[in-house]
Scaffold this active site. Structure first.
Site, PDB file in Angstrom:
ATOM      1  N   HIS A 191       3.635   7.806   2.782  1.00  0.00           N
ATOM      2  CA  HIS A 191       4.456   8.330   3.978  1.00  0.00           C
ATOM      3  C   HIS A 191       5.571   8.647   3.730  1.00  0.00           C
ATOM      4  O   HIS A 191       5.987   9.401   4.618  1.00  0.00           O
ATOM      5  CB  HIS A 191       3.864   7.099   5.001  1.00  0.00           C
ATOM      6  CG  HIS A 191       2.439   6.926   5.543  1.00  0.00           C
ATOM      7  ND1 HIS A 191       1.754   6.125   4.943  1.00  0.00           N
ATOM      8  CD2 HIS A 191       1.974   7.917   6.263  1.00  0.00           C
ATOM      9  CE1 HIS A 191       0.448   6.538   5.330  1.00  0.00           C
ATOM     10  NE2 HIS A 191       0.512   7.578   6.318  1.00  0.00           N
ATOM     11  N   GLU A 433     -11.794  10.084   7.419  1.00  0.00           N
ATOM     12  CA  GLU A 433     -11.002   9.733   6.027  1.00  0.00           C
ATOM     13  C   GLU A 433     -11.547   8.588   5.585  1.00  0.00           C
ATOM     14  O   GLU A 433     -11.001   7.961   4.763  1.00  0.00           O
ATOM     15  CB  GLU A 433      -9.656   9.501   6.753  1.00  0.00           C
ATOM     16  CG  GLU A 433      -9.380   8.410   7.847  1.00  0.00           C
ATOM     17  CD  GLU A 433      -7.853   8.450   8.327  1.00  0.00           C
ATOM     18  OE1 GLU A 433      -7.099   8.630   7.484  1.00  0.00           O
ATOM     19  OE2 GLU A 433      -7.645   7.841   9.630  1.00  0.00           O
ATOM     20  N   ASP A 457      -6.076   9.562   3.031  1.00  0.00           N
ATOM     21  CA  ASP A 457      -6.900   8.426   2.930  1.00  0.00           C
ATOM     22  C   ASP A 457      -8.553   8.691   2.365  1.00  0.00           C
ATOM     23  O   ASP A 457      -8.980   7.896   1.612  1.00  0.00           O
ATOM     24  CB  ASP A 457      -7.018   7.712   4.181  1.00  0.00           C
ATOM     25  CG  ASP A 457      -5.839   7.023   4.751  1.00  0.00           C
ATOM     26  OD1 ASP A 457      -5.461   6.172   3.646  1.00  0.00           O
ATOM     27  OD2 ASP A 457      -5.387   6.983   5.880  1.00  0.00           O
ATOM     28  N   CYS A 504      -6.229  17.559   8.703  1.00  0.00           N
ATOM     29  CA  CYS A 504      -4.769  17.269   8.813  1.00  0.00           C
ATOM     30  C   CYS A 504      -4.164  16.480   7.625  1.00  0.00           C
ATOM     31  O   CYS A 504      -3.094  15.892   7.590  1.00  0.00           O
ATOM     32  CB  CYS A 504      -4.416  16.534  10.068  1.00  0.00           C
ATOM     33  SG  CYS A 504      -5.517  14.980  10.068  1.00  0.00           S
TER      34      CYS A 504
END
Ligand code: PEP
Ligand code: MG
Length: 579
Positions: A191, A433, A457, A504
């Site tokens: 992240h 995911e 993920d 995404c």
């Protein structure tokens, strides 16, 4: 001069001064003051000194019977030092002369005094340096706690060097002052990397030991395009990198000329290119890079690094702001995805052995029903201000999806009871995911309006490789044949049920993957806004026919390495793309 190689996590080149951030031992910051701020600094110093005295008295009281005579003497000496006007006066004088913040002045004054004591040759005076260090640490800890010294109060432009960075730190840091990030830990889809790209801050992660090579104040080059950092560069290297910096900006400017053109292949397939955002302020960058909409708004960042949990109204305000500023373009807001590496101080994340596989995202929301429904109501209310789509993260199968949809219906009913308006046909979709969702995508597709593939993920869980762990980063392979098969399966399942399939995860913004994803049939790409122009350039000069042919050939291959070589060769020859 020393060069280190890491992971090219966010593009761009920066040259600047190192700020070494270690959150357990906060660094003493240095910043300039206006003359009228000196009085306030003196008051802060007095306050910190009083608190340090109170600490010592408390230790003496609580341990009265246990303290040896020597220890008592040391603490008494510390109290005397704190009351000694000489030290205080010299800090006072320096504050007025230098106009720098008080913690820096204390730090420097004590350092100079310690050097003098050491140089005196007197064993008694030399010993006093230990006391002086202890006392100053105590005062500084109060000063630093007071100002909550951290990345949110950076005053000068710096290059942030740190072992690791919590997403909450990244989101609250003073971004305009962070020229680049260099980190020991982290992978390309951690992240921190995602946020760095969103904030357009060049970053090299996974450097292993960069914090051990630096102490703060050195000149550092961070080349986020190639994953390189250069410590103490010589003049020639500096001038080469300045030229590269100019060329990079020129390249970016060229791409920006595509801003208002559609992402349409040469044989006429129109692709939606959306942006990912973490905070509402990023909408500016979404517009400036020509996104068609927002494909992923990571709403959890509203819950990180804040003083309290955002209530329904606060959330409504943030969602409304994003929807209104997108002026009727679609905005996909993902419900809360905390847990894993995104921890909120307001949610009870117990120590989990395996947080990535643990209580996170939709799992947490389905057990914290009030929290979830508050968010759902805020989302529904915001829907009258634009084109909202709601998306659930981490769905692993039908039961979770059904429960989430039931709660959404309950939230609708609660608003009806309150006579609060909301849009009637809000598309509801899910992220794919988790491998089990990919494998049951046909059944899931019948219950939702769209899919969005979360490759960050999906790769992590399919290949069993922690996306934030630099030691296994070599195994994190978007072109793994197993992953490509799963992506194809998800897209085909979605299309069979007549729903659009977006992506995404970071793979959607990797220009190397653009033609492969086109060939697999992806309808919408969503990425950090900076990535949009380059992906658009490729889509506009590619054809669906060639994309399908490329996919046909790579799907026969058995390893990620083979596929990588083939795709890199193709993308270089056909689109001039450097790997
Ligand atoms: C993903 O997993 O690909 C994704 C987009 O979600 P996040 O990166 O926030 O986990
Ligand atoms: Mg995810």
């Amino acid at each position: 001069m020393k060069q280190m190689h890491g992971i090219a996590a966010s593009p761009g080149i920066a040259i600047g001064t190192v700020f070494l951030y270690q959150d357990d031992t906060p660094q003493v910051p240095q910043y300039s003051l206006a003359e009228e701020a000196v009085e306030e600094e003196i008051r802060r110093l007095q306050d910190a000194v009083q608190r340090a005295e109170a600490d010592i008295r408390q230790i003496q009281q609580e341990n009265n019977s246990r303290l040896e005579k020597d220890e008592q003497a040391i603490l008494d000496a510390h109290l005397m030092m704190l009351q000694d006007p000489t030290l205080f006066e010299s800090v006072h004088r320096k504050l007025q002369e230098d106009l720098l913040n008080v913690e820096w002045v204390v730090h420097q004054t004590v350092k100079e005094l310690m050097e003098k004591l050491m140089a005196s040759g007197d064993p008694y005076l030399k010993e006093r340096t230990t006391d002086l260090r202890d006392v100053s640490k105590r005062v500084l800890s109060h000063l630093l706690a007071h100002t909550r010294v951290g990345l949110e109060s950076l005053q000068e432009e710096i290059i942030l060097v740190t072992h690791d960075l919590m997403p909450s730190d990244a989101v609250t840091m003073e971004k305009s002052k962070v020229m680049a990030i260099a980190m020991d830990a982290g992978g390309k889809t951690s992240h921190t990397a995602i946020l760095a790209r969103s904030f357009e801050i060049p970053a090299v992660l996974g450097l292993g030991t960069v914090t051990r090579m630096l102490s703060g104040g050195e000149v550092l080059i961070v080349d986020g395009n190639h994953g390189v950092v250069i410590l103490d560069p010589d003049d020639q290297t500096l001038s080469e990198y300045r030229t590269m910096q100019d060329e990079w900006h020129e390249h970016e400017n060229q791409l920006m000329r595509l801003k208002n053109l559609p992402a349409e292949t040469s044989d006429g397939k129109l692709i939606y290119l959306n942006g990912n955002i973490e905070v509402p302020e990023e909408v500016v960058s979404i517009h400036s890079h020509g996104a068609d909409g927002i494909g992923l708004y990571r709403s959890e960042f509203l819950f990180l690094g804040t003083h309290s949990l955002p209530d329904e109204n606060e959330q409504y305000g943030a969602y409304r702001r994003v929807l209104e500023s997108m002026q009727g373009r679609p905005v996909t807001i993902r419900t809360l995805d905390v847990g894993g590496d995104k921890l909120s101080t307001h949610i009870d994340h117990r120590d989990e052995k395996n947080p990535i596989l643990g209580w996170r995202a939709i799992r947490m929301c389905l057990s914290e029903v009030d929290l979830f429904k508050t968010q759902l109501r805020a989302l529904l209310r915001s829907s009258v201000h634009g084109r909202l789509q709601i998306m659930f993260p981490m769905i692993s199968g039908i039961p979770e999806l059904s429960r989430a949809l039931d709660l959404l219906e309950e939230a609708r009913q609660e608003l009806r009871d309150r006579e609060v308006p909301f849009a009637r046909d809000i598309p509801v979709g899910i992220m794919i995911e988790v491998p089990s969702a990919a494998l049951t995508a046909d059944a899931l597709a019948r219950k939702v309006d769209f899919f969005s593939i979360g490759t960050n993920d999906l790769i992590q869980y399919t290949l069993a490789v922690d996306r934030g762990n630099e030691r296994v980063a070599y195994l994190y392979e978007p072109f793994h044949p197993g992953l490509l098969k799963l992506i194809r399966m998800i897209i085909e399942s979605g299309h069979r049920e007549g729903i659009p399939v977006a992506m995404c995860g970071e793979m959607a913004g990797d220009p190397l993957a653009t033609v492969v994803l086109l060939g697999l049939g992806l309808d919408q790409f969503s990425m950090g806004a900076v990535g949009i122009p380059e992906v658009k350039r490729i889509i506009r000069s590619a054809s669906m026919a060639e994309a399908e042919e490329l996919v046909g050939s790579i799907m026969e291959m058995r390893t990620a390495a083979e596929i990588n070589t083939a795709v890199q060769g193709y993308m270089k020859k056909r689109f001039g793309l450097d790997a």
